[in-house]
Scaffold this active site. Sequence first.
Site, PDB file in Angstrom:
ATOM      1  N   LYS A   4     -14.948  -8.272   3.713  1.00 28.94           N
ATOM      2  CA  LYS A   4     -13.584  -8.433   3.205  1.00 28.94           C
ATOM      3  C   LYS A   4     -13.276  -9.924   3.077  1.00 28.94           C
ATOM      4  CE  LYS A   4     -11.170  -4.228   4.611  1.00 28.94           C
ATOM      5  NZ  LYS A   4     -12.393  -3.424   4.802  1.00 28.94           N
TER       6      LYS A   4
ATOM      7  N   ASP B 232     -15.830  -6.047  -0.289  1.00 26.63           N
ATOM      8  CA  ASP B 232     -14.894  -4.931  -0.165  1.00 26.63           C
ATOM      9  C   ASP B 232     -13.622  -5.231  -0.954  1.00 26.63           C
ATOM     10  OD1 ASP B 232     -16.021  -2.866   1.186  1.00 26.63           O
ATOM     11  OD2 ASP B 232     -15.352  -3.477   3.166  1.00 26.63           O
ATOM     12  N   MET B 233     -13.107  -4.220  -1.624  1.00 26.98           N
ATOM     13  CA  MET B 233     -11.844  -4.398  -2.337  1.00 26.98           C
ATOM     14  C   MET B 233     -10.699  -4.048  -1.399  1.00 26.98           C
ATOM     15  SD  MET B 233     -10.627  -5.561  -5.103  1.00 26.98           S
ATOM     16  CE  MET B 233     -12.045  -5.570  -6.210  1.00 26.98           C
TER      17      MET B 233
ATOM     18  N   GLN C  73     -11.519   0.698  -7.383  1.00 28.61           N
ATOM     19  CA  GLN C  73     -10.718   1.819  -6.881  1.00 28.61           C
ATOM     20  C   GLN C  73     -10.147   2.634  -8.047  1.00 28.61           C
ATOM     21  OE1 GLN C  73      -8.772   0.261  -2.888  1.00 28.61           O
ATOM     22  NE2 GLN C  73      -8.444  -1.234  -4.507  1.00 28.61           N
TER      23      GLN C  73
ATOM     24  N   ARG D 170     -19.513  -0.244  -5.998  1.00 27.45           N
ATOM     25  CA  ARG D 170     -19.153   0.929  -5.199  1.00 27.45           C
ATOM     26  C   ARG D 170     -17.867   1.490  -5.799  1.00 27.45           C
ATOM     27  NH1 ARG D 170     -17.338  -0.644   0.339  1.00 27.45           N
ATOM     28  NH2 ARG D 170     -19.532  -0.801   0.906  1.00 27.45           N
TER      29      ARG D 170
ATOM     30  N   GLY E 263      -9.715   5.082  -3.529  1.00 26.53           N
ATOM     31  CA  GLY E 263      -8.731   4.072  -3.146  1.00 26.53           C
ATOM     32  C   GLY E 263      -7.987   4.486  -1.898  1.00 26.53           C
ATOM     33  N   ALA E 264      -7.778   3.505  -0.977  1.00 30.02           N
ATOM     34  CA  ALA E 264      -7.227   3.848   0.339  1.00 30.02           C
ATOM     35  C   ALA E 264      -5.945   3.109   0.702  1.00 30.02           C
ATOM     36  CB  ALA E 264      -8.275   3.560   1.414  1.00 30.02           C
TER      37      ALA E 264
ATOM     38  N   THR F  85     -17.707   8.926  -1.636  1.00 32.01           N
ATOM     39  CA  THR F  85     -16.756  10.038  -1.545  1.00 32.01           C
ATOM     40  C   THR F  85     -17.246  11.075  -0.539  1.00 32.01           C
ATOM     41  OG1 THR F  85     -15.603  11.761  -2.816  1.00 32.01           O
ATOM     42  CG2 THR F  85     -17.874  11.308  -3.444  1.00 32.01           C
TER      43      THR F  85
ATOM     44  N   ARG G 112      -8.097   5.040   8.017  1.00 35.06           N
ATOM     45  CA  ARG G 112      -8.858   6.303   7.931  1.00 35.06           C
ATOM     46  C   ARG G 112      -7.949   7.489   8.280  1.00 35.06           C
ATOM     47  NH1 ARG G 112     -11.441   2.722   6.407  1.00 35.06           N
ATOM     48  NH2 ARG G 112     -10.274   3.453   4.601  1.00 35.06           N
TER      49      ARG G 112
END
Length: 302
Positions: free
Chosen positions: A97, A131-132, A160, A179, A183-184, A221, A284
């Site tokens: 990140k 990492d996005m 994402q 990757r 999207g989170a 996923t 998460r």
Amino acid sequence: MGVTKSFFITLSKNRPLNSAAKKWGLKLGAGKMVAGTDIQSMMQSVKELNANGISATIDSLGEFVYTKEEATQAKEAILKTLEAIQIHGVNAHMSVKLTQIGLDVDPAFCLKNIQEIVAAAANYDIFINLDMEDYDHLQQTLDILEALLEEFENVGTVIQAYLYRSEKDVENLKNVRLRLVKGAYKESAEVSLQEKNEIDENFLKLIKIHLQAPGYTSIATHDHHIIEQVKAFVKEKNIPLDKFEFQMLYGFRSEMQKDLAKEGYAFTTYVPFGQDWYAYYMRRLAERPQNIALAFRSMVSK
């Protein structure tokens, strides 16, 4: 977005709770989703994955970085992890990140840090994935990626699917290892799709676009419906199995991970570790109600 998701996203941004979490250790069920707090314990987890034909992308966790000193410490931890990958000879690469290594402190300073990391990784023949993060950091991340690609080949990033702009970004990065994820983060309707079916549809669309592009595709996923559709698509289009991989998070659907690897698909598990596990864990829990149930079962079983 439900109240529960918003609640856990808000908790993930709470710095005092993050500081307190370092003293707790991997409690509150986090041990199911985080592969230890140090390199030694994480490496053992990676070796177990490798034994099942699964690669790893390792995340040396760390957030709430607001000084150059903190960013430098994070960079050194990442460099030590790269060295450990080389020493242990494991099948793994790293996810980084940019905010962890100073993006919010000084973008130019951050660029120097990530250049040092990617150069060290290149010497070990290790790939680095940027990492996005949330939408506010998206363009900065892509700008830094562009700068890195002028000098290195062992770097890519994450796109994402819930963002409106993602199809254009995938087209612009057709030669780059990506990757692809749903999207989170919590993003507004101005920049992102809000309905699950629309996000799923766009996710599959982006996967198909990049699978037919020169760049390698990591499909991240846990959605077995998406996975089955991808399997059918690559078979229909005769896409070689060495052009893509499936990815899942450490601690989730472990049997499916092993089964996909046994079926002959390249598979990589996202392996987070470190004392700064709190914000990752909260995100998460925000993603899926099932994750909260998993956490409570873990606490009750102790």
